[in-house]
Design a protein around this motif. Structure first.
Motif, mmCIF file in Angstrom:
data_model
loop_
_atom_site.group_PDB
_atom_site.id
_atom_site.type_symbol
_atom_site.label_atom_id
_atom_site.label_comp_id
_atom_site.label_asym_id
_atom_site.label_seq_id
_atom_site.Cartn_x
_atom_site.Cartn_y
_atom_site.Cartn_z
ATOM 1 N N PHE A 84 1.224 -1.263 0.088
ATOM 2 C CA PHE A 84 -0.273 -0.365 -0.089
ATOM 3 C C PHE A 84 1.031 1.389 0.558
ATOM 4 N N PHE A 85 0.571 2.168 -0.327
ATOM 5 C CA PHE A 85 1.107 3.629 -1.024
ATOM 6 C C PHE A 85 0.328 4.317 -0.247
ATOM 7 N N ASP A 86 1.729 5.446 -0.425
ATOM 8 C CA ASP A 86 1.304 7.675 0.106
ATOM 9 C C ASP A 86 -0.078 7.566 -0.941
ATOM 10 N N ASP A 87 0.124 8.814 -0.974
ATOM 11 C CA ASP A 87 -0.889 9.713 -1.736
ATOM 12 C C ASP A 87 -0.235 10.289 -2.842
ATOM 13 N N GLU A 88 0.962 9.833 -3.131
ATOM 14 C CA GLU A 88 1.353 10.373 -4.142
ATOM 15 C C GLU A 88 2.009 9.215 -5.040
ATOM 16 N N GLY A 89 1.522 8.046 -4.698
ATOM 17 C CA GLY A 89 2.052 6.078 -4.671
ATOM 18 C C GLY A 89 0.759 5.907 -5.168
ATOM 19 N N THR A 90 -0.515 6.107 -4.433
ATOM 20 C CA THR A 90 -1.066 5.759 -5.506
ATOM 21 C C THR A 90 -2.286 5.527 -7.307
ATOM 22 N N ARG A 91 -1.323 7.072 -7.566
ATOM 23 C CA ARG A 91 -1.284 7.616 -8.482
ATOM 24 C C ARG A 91 -1.042 6.769 -9.569
ATOM 25 N N TYR A 92 0.538 5.794 -9.351
ATOM 26 C CA TYR A 92 1.010 4.162 -9.726
ATOM 27 C C TYR A 92 0.537 3.023 -9.834
ATOM 28 N N ARG A 93 0.187 3.227 -8.735
ATOM 29 C CA ARG A 93 -0.560 1.689 -8.671
ATOM 30 C C ARG A 93 -1.817 1.521 -8.990
ATOM 31 N N GLU A 94 -2.704 3.086 -9.607
ATOM 32 C CA GLU A 94 -3.411 2.860 -10.237
ATOM 33 C C GLU A 94 -4.191 2.376 -11.652
ATOM 34 N N ARG A 95 -2.875 4.293 -11.733
ATOM 35 C CA ARG A 95 -2.309 3.777 -13.532
ATOM 36 C C ARG A 95 -1.916 2.592 -13.580
ATOM 37 N N LEU A 96 -1.495 1.215 -12.820
ATOM 38 C CA LEU A 96 -1.209 0.144 -13.397
ATOM 39 C C LEU A 96 -2.768 -0.661 -13.635
ATOM 40 N N GLU A 97 -2.887 -0.514 -12.180
ATOM 41 C CA GLU A 97 -4.025 -1.221 -12.313
ATOM 42 C C GLU A 97 -5.444 -1.021 -13.558
ATOM 43 N N SER A 98 -5.353 0.476 -13.921
ATOM 44 C CA SER A 98 -6.386 0.811 -14.924
ATOM 45 C C SER A 98 -5.241 -0.062 -16.041
ATOM 46 N N THR A 99 -4.566 0.251 -16.495
ATOM 47 C CA THR A 99 -3.387 -0.207 -18.144
ATOM 48 C C THR A 99 -3.665 -1.762 -17.894
ATOM 49 N N LYS A 100 -3.605 -2.380 -16.740
ATOM 50 C CA LYS A 100 -3.411 -3.880 -16.826
ATOM 51 C C LYS A 100 -4.945 -4.014 -17.138
ATOM 52 N N THR A 101 -5.930 -3.706 -16.690
ATOM 53 C CA THR A 101 -7.967 -3.915 -16.770
ATOM 54 C C THR A 101 -7.756 -3.313 -18.581
ATOM 55 N N ALA A 102 -7.284 -2.753 -19.171
ATOM 56 C CA ALA A 102 -7.297 -1.898 -20.737
ATOM 57 C C ALA A 102 -6.432 -3.069 -21.636
ATOM 58 N N LEU A 103 -5.436 -3.840 -21.348
ATOM 59 C CA LEU A 103 -4.872 -5.001 -21.405
ATOM 60 C C LEU A 103 -5.517 -6.231 -21.866
ATOM 61 N N ARG A 104 -6.545 -6.386 -20.041
ATOM 62 C CA ARG A 104 -7.305 -7.787 -20.250
ATOM 63 C C ARG A 104 -8.201 -7.495 -21.528
ATOM 64 N N LEU A 105 -8.517 -6.149 -21.451
ATOM 65 C CA LEU A 105 -10.262 -6.153 -22.664
ATOM 66 C C LEU A 105 -9.686 -6.012 -23.793
ATOM 67 N N VAL A 106 -8.670 -5.851 -24.487
ATOM 68 C CA VAL A 106 -8.090 -6.273 -25.941
ATOM 69 C C VAL A 106 -7.783 -7.682 -26.104
ATOM 70 N N ALA A 107 -6.401 -8.020 -25.253
ATOM 71 C CA ALA A 107 -6.019 -9.077 -25.430
ATOM 72 C C ALA A 107 -6.661 -10.077 -26.310
ATOM 73 N N GLY A 108 -5.226 -10.786 -27.073
ATOM 74 C CA GLY A 108 -6.601 -11.501 -27.744
ATOM 75 C C GLY A 108 -6.256 -13.314 -27.361
ATOM 76 N N GLN A 109 -5.141 -13.544 -26.389
ATOM 77 C CA GLN A 109 -4.370 -14.772 -25.917
ATOM 78 C C GLN A 109 -4.307 -14.714 -24.464
ATOM 79 N N VAL A 110 -5.174 -16.157 -23.860
ATOM 80 C CA VAL A 110 -4.765 -15.877 -22.885
ATOM 81 C C VAL A 110 -3.241 -15.927 -22.120
#
Length: 191
Positions: A84-110
Motif C-alpha cells: 500500500f502506498f501514500d497519496d503520491e504512490g496511489t496514482r502509480y498503483r491506479e495507473r498500473l491497475e487501469s492499464t492492466k484492465t485495458a490490456l485484459r479487454l483487448v488481449a487476444g490470447q490467454v
C-alpha cells in the motif's frame, strides 16, 4: 434461333455479373478484415505499451527513497504481501491497475493476460519487499524475477502481434537488463 441466342447471352451475362459481384464482395470482405486486424493490432500494441510504461513507473516509484510503502499479508491465495502506498504512490498503483484492465479487454490470447498478471505480481512483490526497508535492502532475486516476468510478457505480446521474439533464442543471458544496472548503481550511490 435468335431467341435462344438472346437467352444464352442474357444468362451468360447474368452469370458473369453474379460471379463478378461475388468476387468483388469477397475482395471487399478481405480488405475489411485486413483493416480490422490492423486496427486491433494497433489497439493491442498501444495497450501493451501503456501497460509496460505503467509497470516501469510503478517500479521507479517503488525505488524512490522518499516513497512510503507499507505491506500487509493477503488473506487469500497466493498469501504474499500486498503493498500500500501514500497519496503520491496511489496514482502509480491506479495507473498500473487501469492499464492492466485495458490490456485484459483487448488481449487476444490467454498467455498475454497471464503474462501481465505475473508481471504485476512481481512488481507488487518488489514493492512489498521495499516496504519497511530501504532500497539498498532489496534482494537481487526480486529484480531478477521482475525482469524475467517482463521478458516473458514481451515475448507473448510480440507473438500475439505477429512479431518475432525480441530476445535471442538459446540459454537465458546472465547479463542484467540496462534498467537493473541503473537501479543497482542508484542503490550504491544512495546506500
Amino acid at each position: 434461333m435468335s431467341l435462344i441466342q438472346a437467352g444464352v447471352t442474357a444468362a451468360t451475362t447474368m452469370l458473369a455479373v453474379l460471379i463478378g459481384g461475388w468476387l468483388t464482395v469477397r475482395a471487399q470482405d478481405r480488405l475489411w478484415r485486413r483493416d480490422q486486424d490492423r486496427q486491433w493490432r494497433d489497439i493491442r500494441l498501444n495497450a501493451y505499451t501503456d501497460f509496460i510504461g505503467a509497470v516501469r513507473e510503478y517500479v521507479a516509484f517503488v525505488l524512490n527513497p522518499a516513497a512510503r510503502i507499507t505491506a500487509v499479508p493477503r488473506t487469500r491465495d497466493p498469501g504474499d504481501l500486498m503493498p500500500f502506498f501514500d497519496d503520491e504512490g496511489t496514482r502509480y498503483r491506479e495507473r498500473l491497475e487501469s492499464t492492466k484492465t485495458a490490456l485484459r479487454l483487448v488481449a487476444g490470447q490467454v498467455e498475454v493476460v497471464s503474462g501481465s498478471s505475473e508481471l504485476v505480481r512481481q512488481a507488487r512483490l518488489l514493492a512489498a519487499a521495499r516496504a519497511g526497508s530501504g532500497i539498498e535492502a532489496l534482494p537481487a532475486d526480486r529484480f531478477d524475477a521482475l525482469w524475467q516476468a517482463e521478458r516473458r510478457f514481451i515475448d507473448v505480446a510480440r507473438a500475439e502481434l505477429g512479431l518475432p521474439s525480441a530476445f535471442a533464442p538459446g540459454p537465458v543471458s546472465t547479463q542484467l537488463p540496462p534498467d537493473t544496472e541503473h537501479f543497482i548503481g542508484f542503490r550504491r550511490r544512495t546506500g
